[in-house]
Each structure stands twice: as C-alpha cells, then as structure tokens.
Write an enzyme that holds these catalytic residues in place. Structure first.
Site, PDB file in Angstrom:
ATOM      1  NE  ARG A 125       7.254  -3.273   6.288  1.00 33.00           N
ATOM      2  CZ  ARG A 125       5.992  -2.876   6.385  1.00 33.00           C
ATOM      3  NH1 ARG A 125       5.403  -2.291   5.374  1.00 33.00           N
ATOM      4  NH2 ARG A 125       5.310  -3.074   7.486  1.00 33.00           N
ATOM      5  NE  ARG A 140      -3.900  -0.203  10.098  1.00 40.76           N
ATOM      6  CZ  ARG A 140      -2.866   0.329   9.421  1.00 40.76           C
ATOM      7  NH1 ARG A 140      -2.894   1.575   9.046  1.00 40.76           N
ATOM      8  NH2 ARG A 140      -1.829  -0.410   9.135  1.00 40.76           N
ATOM      9  NE  ARG A 192       1.840  -4.109  11.459  1.00 39.33           N
ATOM     10  CZ  ARG A 192       3.121  -4.446  11.260  1.00 39.33           C
ATOM     11  NH1 ARG A 192       3.856  -4.849  12.272  1.00 39.33           N
ATOM     12  NH2 ARG A 192       3.649  -4.365  10.077  1.00 39.33           N
ATOM     13  CE  LYS A 248      -2.316  -0.114   3.850  1.00 34.49           C
ATOM     14  NZ  LYS A 248      -1.946  -1.356   4.516  1.00 34.49           N
ATOM     15  NE  ARG A 284       7.025  -0.207   9.881  1.00 36.81           N
ATOM     16  CZ  ARG A 284       5.801  -0.163   9.339  1.00 36.81           C
ATOM     17  NH1 ARG A 284       5.619   0.375   8.162  1.00 36.81           N
ATOM     18  NH2 ARG A 284       4.768  -0.658   9.984  1.00 36.81           N
TER      19      ARG A 284
END
Ligand code: ADP
Length: 186
Positions: free
Chosen positions: A127, A88, A140, A13, A129
């Site tokens: 990723r 969300r 999540r 996204k 992070r």
C-alpha cells in the site's frame, strides 16, 4: 443501517466501508481519514496527533471521542453510518455505547473482517502509505492484537459480532458482508 467494521490494519476495512457506504447510502466515517484531514489542515488536533500516527501509536481516546462525537452529530448520520477505525479500544467502545444510547441510534451490527497475518503484512507493505513502514506495520499489528482485538469479545457477548472472511477479491468480500447483513434479524 449503523455498522462498525472491525479488523486489523490492512484487512481492507477502508475499501469495504467505502463500497458499503455507497451501496447502503450512508456516510463512511473513517477516523484515520478524519485525523489525516486534521493534520493536513494543521488544526490543534492535527498537531497533537501527528506524532502518534507517524509512530503507529493510537491517538489518545479523549481526542478520538471528541472527533467522533462531532461527526456523529452531523445531520447526514441520521440515516445511519459505517464506522471504520472506531472503536479501537475498550474505552472507545464503552463511550460509543453511551453515545448511541444518548442519540437513540442503536448499532445494528459489528462486522469483523478476518484475514491471516501474512496476507496483511504483504498488503500493507504494498500500500505504501506514509505510515506504512515495516516498523510501524508491525507495531500497529501488535497494538491491534492488544487493544482492538478484545473488542470482538465485547461485541460477541452482546450478540452483535459477525465474522467475515476477508481473504478474497474486494467484490466478493463486499458480497459476503452484504449477505451477512441481510441475514441479521432486525
Ligand atoms: P489502518 O487501518 O491502517 O490502521 P487508519 O486510517 O484506520 O489505518 O488509521 C491510521 C492511524 O490513525 C492509526 O494508526 C492511529 O494512529 C490513528 N487512529 C485512527 N483511528 C483511531 C482510533 N479510533 N483511536 C486511536 N487512533 C486512531
């Protein structure tokens, strides 16, 4: 052009929103980025949301609504915007509906980027992070399915939802989204 990008964490996204924002010349509004800025600047909001983000929980709706409203009222949003990470929850979606009505800036479309779960977990793990640990990733994704995925039905019912297959290289996915937008009858 006023767009919402929907999709699980890791579907791309953020990347797509940034590319589309450049192409369409409108601001990219990432609520995750807005929160990370608040945290970096140790603002009262930043201090309140740190724990939620570290745990992979959603930040409270009241905080998100305040942040988003402030951002959408900035003059650069007059030409449009791409929302990445908001709404969300159903309550955020209802709030947004009222806000855009009040600002007289109706949404044009909601694009849902679809990617299979196995691919998502693999992407998020790479990723790296700070909030991408195996436990928070799973958490999540669970929260996404429980709280955010129902928004697809919310937007489908009002005829705004468009699905795009996100399992392709970035340029290809951007092309798919642009074609999807071009096909909308404004
Ligand atoms: P991702 O796409 O991986 O979920 P984001 O940068 O969009 O990453 O969001 C990171 C975190 O910020 C989320 O896990 C959540 O804690 C918080 N957050 C972002 N947007 C919202 C929102 N609209 N409502 C509640 N929490 C949010």
């Amino acid at each position: 052009m006023r767009l919402i990008l929907l999709g699980a964490p890791g579907v791309g996204k953020g990347t797509q929103a940034a590319k589309l924002a450049r192409r369409l010349q409108v601001p990219h509004i990432s609520t995750g980025e807005l929160l990370r800025e608040e945290i970096q600047n140790s603002t009262p909001i930043g201090l309140q949301v740190t724990e939620y983000m570290n745990a992979g929980e959603l930040a409270p709706d009241s905080i998100m609504i305040e942040l988003l409203e402030k951002r959408l009222r900035e003059p650069d949003c007059l030409n449009g915007f791409i929302l990445d990470g908001f709404p969300r929850t159903l309550s955020q979606a209802n709030y947004l509906k009222t806000l855009v009505e009040c600002l007289k800036t109706p949404l044009d479309a909601v694009i849902s980027i679809e990617v299979a779960s196995e691919v998502i977990v693999d992407r998020l793990t790479r990723r790296g992070r700070y909030d991408d640990t195996p436990t928070t990733i799973k958490h999540r994704l669970d929260i996404y399915h429980r709280e955010t995925e129902p928004l697809k039905e919310f937007y489908r019912q009002i005829g705004m939802l468009r699905g795009v297959d996100g399992d392709a290289d970035q340029e290809e996915v951007t092309g798919r989204i642009l074609r999807c937008i071009a096909a909308i009858d404004f």
